[in-house]
Write a protein that holds these residues in place. Structure first.
Motif, PDB file in Angstrom:
ATOM      1  N   MET A   1       0.860  -1.081  -0.035  1.00 31.66           N
ATOM      2  CA  MET A   1       0.087  -0.039   0.016  1.00 31.66           C
ATOM      3  C   MET A   1       0.922   1.363   0.097  1.00 31.66           C
ATOM      4  O   MET A   1       1.769   1.536   0.820  1.00 31.66           O
ATOM      5  N   SER A   2       0.641   2.313  -1.086  1.00 32.98           N
ATOM      6  CA  SER A   2       1.506   3.400  -0.865  1.00 32.98           C
ATOM      7  C   SER A   2       0.838   4.348  -0.045  1.00 32.98           C
ATOM      8  O   SER A   2      -0.199   4.630  -0.376  1.00 32.98           O
ATOM      9  N   SER A   3       1.565   4.936   0.885  1.00 31.37           N
ATOM     10  CA  SER A   3       1.011   5.961   1.764  1.00 31.37           C
ATOM     11  C   SER A   3       1.018   7.060   0.969  1.00 31.37           C
ATOM     12  O   SER A   3       0.439   7.980   1.754  1.00 31.37           O
ATOM     13  N   THR A   4       1.266   7.370  -0.355  1.00 28.09           N
ATOM     14  CA  THR A   4       0.924   8.678  -1.003  1.00 28.09           C
ATOM     15  C   THR A   4      -0.346   8.837  -1.620  1.00 28.09           C
ATOM     16  O   THR A   4      -0.966   9.522  -2.069  1.00 28.09           O
ATOM     17  N   VAL A   5      -1.146   7.490  -1.288  1.00 27.91           N
ATOM     18  CA  VAL A   5      -2.486   7.189  -2.128  1.00 27.91           C
ATOM     19  C   VAL A   5      -3.454   8.351  -1.438  1.00 27.91           C
ATOM     20  O   VAL A   5      -3.319   8.332  -0.217  1.00 27.91           O
ATOM     21  N   ARG A   6      -4.255   9.012  -2.169  1.00 27.29           N
ATOM     22  CA  ARG A   6      -5.479   9.721  -1.440  1.00 27.29           C
ATOM     23  C   ARG A   6      -6.839   9.031  -1.892  1.00 27.29           C
ATOM     24  O   ARG A   6      -6.777   8.671  -2.976  1.00 27.29           O
TER      25      ARG A   6
ATOM     26  N   VAL B   1      -8.309   2.755   6.019  1.00 29.76           N
ATOM     27  CA  VAL B   1      -7.059   2.178   6.233  1.00 29.76           C
ATOM     28  C   VAL B   1      -5.751   3.077   5.784  1.00 29.76           C
ATOM     29  O   VAL B   1      -4.706   3.376   6.431  1.00 29.76           O
ATOM     30  N   ILE B   2      -6.023   3.284   4.383  1.00 30.92           N
ATOM     31  CA  ILE B   2      -5.103   4.100   3.874  1.00 30.92           C
ATOM     32  C   ILE B   2      -4.877   5.649   4.601  1.00 30.92           C
ATOM     33  O   ILE B   2      -3.819   6.261   4.700  1.00 30.92           O
TER      34      ILE B   2
END
Length: 600
Positions: free
Chosen positions: A1-6, A44-45
């Motif tokens: 999971m990329s933590s830059t995702v919005r 979660v993101i």
């Protein structure tokens, strides 16, 4: 999971590469029919993103390790310049400011220099380093890039290596390939309450070691172990609570089945970190290979020369005869607590365990008093509790135990349970109904009541009224020494008081045996100590105490043990306990050493 995702519901159908990768890693189905799963995915993101951008040092559980301690861990895990480190695969699961990553990189560069292997092709697979906090990630990435360029690597290749090695993400969620030779570091020390509920729920689905009140370093260890190749080694410095506590049981089971604890170094009281910490730190080297013996050392001097000498002993093919390092056989047995200190006491306990039954197998029962979840509502002055006489019980609390005796202060507890163990019908008890109604807001607001609104007035623990009228031994939870107090059968125990009752043993005789030091011997060995040396006299540890069956105790010995309640004759008690267990002088000395202050 990329933590830059919005993520937002309005644009959840976006199929950009980062979102698709995030869905794949979370195992989240895509498409319009999966809106509930998407809600969870988005939450979660967002929780991860918040930790990545907003969390401070305390919220991240960041603790910074001294360089000499890091070098020691690298040494005892075999990550040395003399080894072909360019052929190894090193994982650092929470690299922070680079306390482990930079020293490991120094060694990798030196090893690569020796073999002229400083290209991207040679080193691209040598390191994997994960960090969640974005600013910390960028800062440490710049340090790594600078160090690579200083070593003679072209800036473009240094940048490529940083991209290949370093991942800004949540280690417990990000996608990683297994097969590491080493996993080294200091995992974050975070309690469950510090983590957003939605993220904690996601962790629970993935990691079976999140059991009871396990802190987040426990699933860090679980995942790290799972990423090791056969023969690979995990070298962590972190809290040692999981080795004995209830919440570490699942992790201990994993280690006992497929791994071995090679090295354990107790770091309590040492200056292992840059700041004082309240945790009880230990260094553990766990290998993905079965083994019988664990090498153990406690509280080393952290001077580099001493640690280098200690590392040589801990990793020697044969332990030097003059070494102060100890070896313990078969530490990890299923999910049982690991005993890694008090070697003489351990030998005695193991002998007693082989000869005598556990307390509950010898006709005794261990339990804990009642927790209500709303003491101010359920507990008050006994005479003033305006309920039917059958709906209240006199209550003994920790504060009632003074100088080895019960001095009841007149408190009572409202009992909503009938003799059949079921909640009573409030229509049958008008005074109880009125009393509970007056406190309904407080009582109904508890989690146990919200979970089961129909039974909103039950206490957290069921109350067994008959326990009140049985003679029993009472033991406060947290004490420096075992306080074993006799209660004649008039009071019901409150939470934080453990009790022992017996259908076979004379309770006065049982009290004498417990006061001899036997109780403290077992509890001190198996429990985790609190600050100040205090012990947790909890049921899980009390149940480990071994005692002969009452039917096997001679009449003379029965009388002498029971008489201790009146005489408090320590010499006579020592003689009696020695005969009961077959102790020699050395055994008795160990028991007496733990019995100081146990007069009850």
């Amino acid at each position: 999971m990329s933590s830059t995702v919005r993520c937002a519901l309005s644009d959840w159908r976006n199929t950009d590469e980062e979102t698709s990768a995030a869905q794949a890693r979370l195992g989240t189905p895509s498409g319009p029919s999966n809106t509930p799963a998407l809600h969870s995915f988005c939450a979660v993101i967002q929780a991860v993103e918040k930790l990545a951008t907003q969390a401070g040092i305390e919220e991240r559980g960041a603790i910074f390790t001294r360089r000499e301690v890091v070098d020691f861990i690298l040494d005892i895990s075999g990550y040395k310049e003399s080894a072909p480190l360019f052929d190894y695969r090193l994982l650092e699961p929470s690299f922070g400011d680079g306390d482990f990553l930079i020293p490991a990189l120094d060694r990798l560069i030196q090893a690569a220099h020796l073999q002229d292997k400083l290209s991207f092709q040679d080193l691209g697979n040598a390191i994997c380093a994960v960090e969640l906090h974005r600013k910390t990630f960028e800062k440490t990435r710049n340090l790594v890039a600078h160090k690579l360029v200083e070593s003679g690597i072209e800036p473009a290749d240094a940048d490529r290596l940083c991209n290949a090695w370093m991942i800004q993400d949540d280690f417990l969620l990000t996608d990683l390939q297994s097969g590491f030779t080493h996993v080294l570091g200091n995992p974050p020390y975070l309690r469950q309450e510090s983590i957003p509920d939605v993220l904690m729920s996601e962790y629970r689905q993935r990691y079976r070691t999140i059991y009871d009140r396990a802190d987040i370093y426990v699933p860090f260890i679980e995942r790290s172990l799972g990423l090791l190749r056969q023969g690979g080694q995990l070298g962590f410095i972190c809290a040692d609570r999981w080795m004995k506590n209830k919440y570490g049981k699942k992790l201990r089971e994993i280690v006992s089945k497929s791994y071995s604890l090679k090295i354990y170094v107790d770091m309590v009281g040492t200056d292992a970190f840059h700041d004082d910490v309240s945790a009880y730190p230990a260094i553990t080297i766990i290998e993905r290979n079965p083994a019988d013996a664990t090498r153990v050392y406690a509280r080393p001097n952290i001077e580099p020369s001493f640690l280098a000498s200690l590392a040589a002993d801990l990793t020697a093919p044969q332990l030097p005869e003059a070494s102060k390092v100890r070896e313990i056989e078969k530490v990890a047995l299923n999910g049982e607590p690991w005993v890694l200190d008090s070697f003489d006491e351990l030998a005695l306990v193991r002998r007693l365990e082989a000869q005598f039954p556990a307390l509950e197998d010898a006709g005794c029962k261990v339990g804990i008093g009642v927790a209500t979840g709303a003491d101010k509502a359920f507990i008050g002055d006994f005479d003033s509790l305006d309920v039917e006489p059958s709906r209240k019980l006199p209550l003994v609390m920790t504060r009632d135990i003074l100088d080895g005796h019960v001095a009841w202060r007149g408190k009572g507890i409202v009992n909503p349970f009938g003799d059949d163990g079921k909640l009573v019908d409030l229509e049958d008890f008008p005074k109880l109904r009125t009393y509970l109604g007056e406190h309904r807001e407080q009582i109904a607001g508890r989690h146990v009541a919200e979970k089961n609104p129909r039974d909103w007035y039950r206490t957290i623990d069921r109350i067994y009224p008959e326990l009140t009228y049985r003679e029993k031994l009472l033991i406060p939870d947290i004490k420096g020494d075992a306080s074993i107090v006799y209660e004649e059968g008039k009071l019901y125990p409150h939470h934080n008081l453990y009790y022992i009752i017996s259908s076979e043993w004379d309770v006065h005789a049982l009290q004498a045996v417990m006061c001899s030091g036997i109780a403290r011997l077992f509890v001190a060995l198996y429990c985790t100590r609190m600050r100040g040396g205090y012990l947790r006299f909890q049921a899980q540890y009390l149940r480990k105490i071994r005692i002969p069956r009452w039917s096997e105790v001679s009449s003379d010995l029965r009388d002498r043990l029971a008489a201790y309640a009146e005489t408090h004759d320590r010499h006579s008690l020592n003689e009696s306990v020695s005969k009961l267990y077959g102790f020699n002088a050395s055994d008795l000395a160990l028991i007496e050493g733990g019995a100081a202050g146990n007069e009850s």
